[in-house]
Scaffold this active site. Structure first.
Site, PDB file in Angstrom:
ATOM      1  N   HIS A   1       1.020   3.369  12.963  1.00  0.00           N
ATOM      2  CA  HIS A   1       0.997   1.965  12.519  1.00  0.00           C
ATOM      3  C   HIS A   1       1.849   1.192  13.539  1.00  0.00           C
ATOM      4  CE1 HIS A   1       0.677  -1.494  10.113  1.00  0.00           C
ATOM      5  NE2 HIS A   1       1.041  -1.031   8.935  1.00  0.00           N
TER       6      HIS A   1
ATOM      7  N   LYS B   1     -22.557   2.429   3.195  1.00  0.00           N
ATOM      8  CA  LYS B   1     -23.939   2.896   3.394  1.00  0.00           C
ATOM      9  C   LYS B   1     -23.999   3.960   4.478  1.00  0.00           C
ATOM     10  CE  LYS B   1     -25.523  -1.819   2.546  1.00  0.00           C
ATOM     11  NZ  LYS B   1     -26.112  -2.973   3.237  1.00  0.00           N
TER      12      LYS B   1
ATOM     13  N   ARG C   1      -7.761  -1.482  10.214  1.00  0.00           N
ATOM     14  CA  ARG C   1      -7.042  -0.437   9.458  1.00  0.00           C
ATOM     15  C   ARG C   1      -8.085   0.538   8.926  1.00  0.00           C
ATOM     16  NH1 ARG C   1      -2.474  -1.258   4.913  1.00  0.00           N
ATOM     17  NH2 ARG C   1      -1.275  -1.383   6.840  1.00  0.00           N
TER      18      ARG C   1
ATOM     19  N   ARG D   1       0.696  -7.001   3.130  1.00  0.00           N
ATOM     20  CA  ARG D   1       1.497  -7.561   4.205  1.00  0.00           C
ATOM     21  C   ARG D   1       0.790  -7.571   5.555  1.00  0.00           C
ATOM     22  NH1 ARG D   1       4.596  -5.948   0.396  1.00  0.00           N
ATOM     23  NH2 ARG D   1       3.137  -4.246   0.345  1.00  0.00           N
ATOM     24  N   THR D   2       0.231  -6.425   5.944  1.00  0.00           N
ATOM     25  CA  THR D   2      -0.314  -6.340   7.303  1.00  0.00           C
ATOM     26  C   THR D   2      -1.458  -7.339   7.478  1.00  0.00           C
ATOM     27  OG1 THR D   2       0.297  -4.015   7.348  1.00  0.00           O
ATOM     28  CG2 THR D   2      -1.239  -4.753   9.037  1.00  0.00           C
TER      29      THR D   2
HETATM   30  C1  NCD Z   1       2.621   0.711   5.102  1.00  0.00           C
HETATM   31  C2  NCD Z   1       1.280   1.316   5.476  1.00  0.00           C
HETATM   32  O1  NCD Z   1       0.234   0.795   5.112  1.00  0.00           O
HETATM   33  O2  NCD Z   1       1.331   2.318   6.160  1.00  0.00           O
HETATM   34  N1  NCD Z   1       2.550  -0.576   4.589  1.00  0.00           N
HETATM   35  C3  NCD Z   1       2.563  -1.616   5.464  1.00  0.00           C
HETATM   36  O3  NCD Z   1       1.732  -1.723   6.326  1.00  0.00           O
HETATM   37  N2  NCD Z   1       3.575  -2.485   5.343  1.00  0.00           N
HETATM   38  C4  NCD Z   1       3.422   1.589   4.250  1.00  0.00           C
HETATM   39  C5  NCD Z   1       2.819   2.135   3.005  1.00  0.00           C
HETATM   40  O4  NCD Z   1       1.665   1.927   2.673  1.00  0.00           O
HETATM   41  O5  NCD Z   1       3.569   2.807   2.314  1.00  0.00           O
END
Ligand code: NCD
Length: 323
Positions: free
Chosen positions: A134, A84, A106, A54-55
């Site tokens: 997040h 590396k 991320r 999703r993100t």
């Molecule tokens: C979340 C995350 O990556 O923290 N997912 C997301 O970004 N929608 C929640 C999760 O991984 O459980």
């Protein structure tokens, strides 16, 4: 401007973001080519060291809809120079040499996205850093509550699941502290309850909260049920002896999965909730909301994921305007 933590949000900033989101949504329905001309010639880089659906895709689709070009490295831990031994600082400095307009990052380690931001020449958006934060997820979660309930003020938010390791619940808690008369109930087993730093943050900001390990007790009380999965990738001891880690993780997981069962939202629990309450989840889910709930009028988690793209378009818009 970077977005690294929900602590940097303001109520006015959120209200502006919600308005921009509504405007972009409406503009896109009316004239998508006009929206696509907005940031033509601009580029974003997605640097993802941890899995994401999703993100990453909502940021990418949002950027494309705004006319931007996107370059993505979706498994940077394995397929980038990190494998590396390159540091995040070096990777970010190299990427900045390619003159992107935005970096979405991320990382599996708490604090790493901020380290990258220090050396970045363009805005960095934290798309999740380990069990840290997040913040853009919190923005779309808050937008969804605002959209579904008209206002966040005065709402009783029940957060359930693995609150200890879940970064989305952490960032959302800080974001809710911007609103008035919000009450938060943390529903989890003792091993996975919300960490003290967040509870202290809420106390310092005058937000009332309590905790429970029984969903039954609060089902009829909450306005919003924000559910999360077990984050077992963050369980257990540090990886010194891989076999010991594996065994410890298995042991913890078996114990916790059993206890976690009491926190499952099934059809009858959903029906015990108030008619105008909503059930949210950042997704992915792993059985803590049963699929039989999907057709329930309170289930809003798929709409919430959809909201994510429009909110992220507004975030990109604000980030690019601020440079
Ligand atoms: C979340 C995350 O990556 O923290 N997912 C997301 O970004 N929608 C929640 C999760 O991984 O459980």
């Amino acid at each position: 401007m970077h977005i690294l933590s929900a602590e940097q949000f303001t109520r006015g900033g959120l209200e502006e973001l919600f308005e921009t989101t509504e405007k972009i949504r409406a503009d896109y329905q009316q004239d998508r080519l006009m929206v696509a001309s907005r940031y033509a010639g601009r580029q974003a880089i997605m640097l993802f060291y941890e899995p994401s659906t999703r993100t990453r895709v909502s940021f990418e689709m949002g950027a494309y809809k705004l006319g931007m070009g996107v370059s993505s490295t979706e498994n940077a831990r394995e397929f980038s120079s990190a494998a590396k031994g390159e540091t995040i600082e070096d990777t970010v400095q190299v990427l900045c040499e390619y003159e992107p307009d935005l970096l979405v990052v991320r990382h599996n380690e708490k604090g790493s996205v901020s380290k990258g931001a220090v050396v970045s020449t363009v805005p960095v958006l934290n798309a999740g850093d380990g069990a840290g934060e997040h913040p853009t997820q919190a923005l779309l979660d808050a937008y969804t509550i605002h959209r579904e309930h008209g206002s966040i003020d005065g709402r009783h938010i029940v957060m359930g699941g693995d609150l200890k390791h879940g970064r989305t619940a952490r960032s959302l808690s800080k974001t809710l502290a911007l609103f008035s008369n919000v009450h938060i109930t943390f529903a989890s087993i003792p091993e996975l309850q919300m960490e003290n730093d967040i509870k202290q943050y809420l106390d310092a900001h005058g937000v009332s909260w309590d905790e429970t390990d029984s969903l039954d007790r609060v089902a009829a009380e909450g306005d919003v049920f924000y559910w999360t999965r077990l984050q077992d990738e963050r369980f257990g001891p540090k990886p010194e002896d891989p076999e010991e880690v594996r065994q410890e993780k298995q042991r913890l997981l078996a114990h916790i999965t059993l206890a976690f069962d009491d926190l499952t939202i099934d059809g009858s629990i959903a029906n015990a909730m108030q008619g105008d309450s909503s059930i949210l989840h950042p997704l992915p889910r792993r059985g803590e909301i049963k699929s039989e709930v999907d057709g329930n009028s309170r289930a809003k988690y798929f709409a919430q994921a959809g909201n994510g793209m429009w909110v992220r378009m507004a975030i990109i818009d604000q980030s690019l305007q601020s440079v």
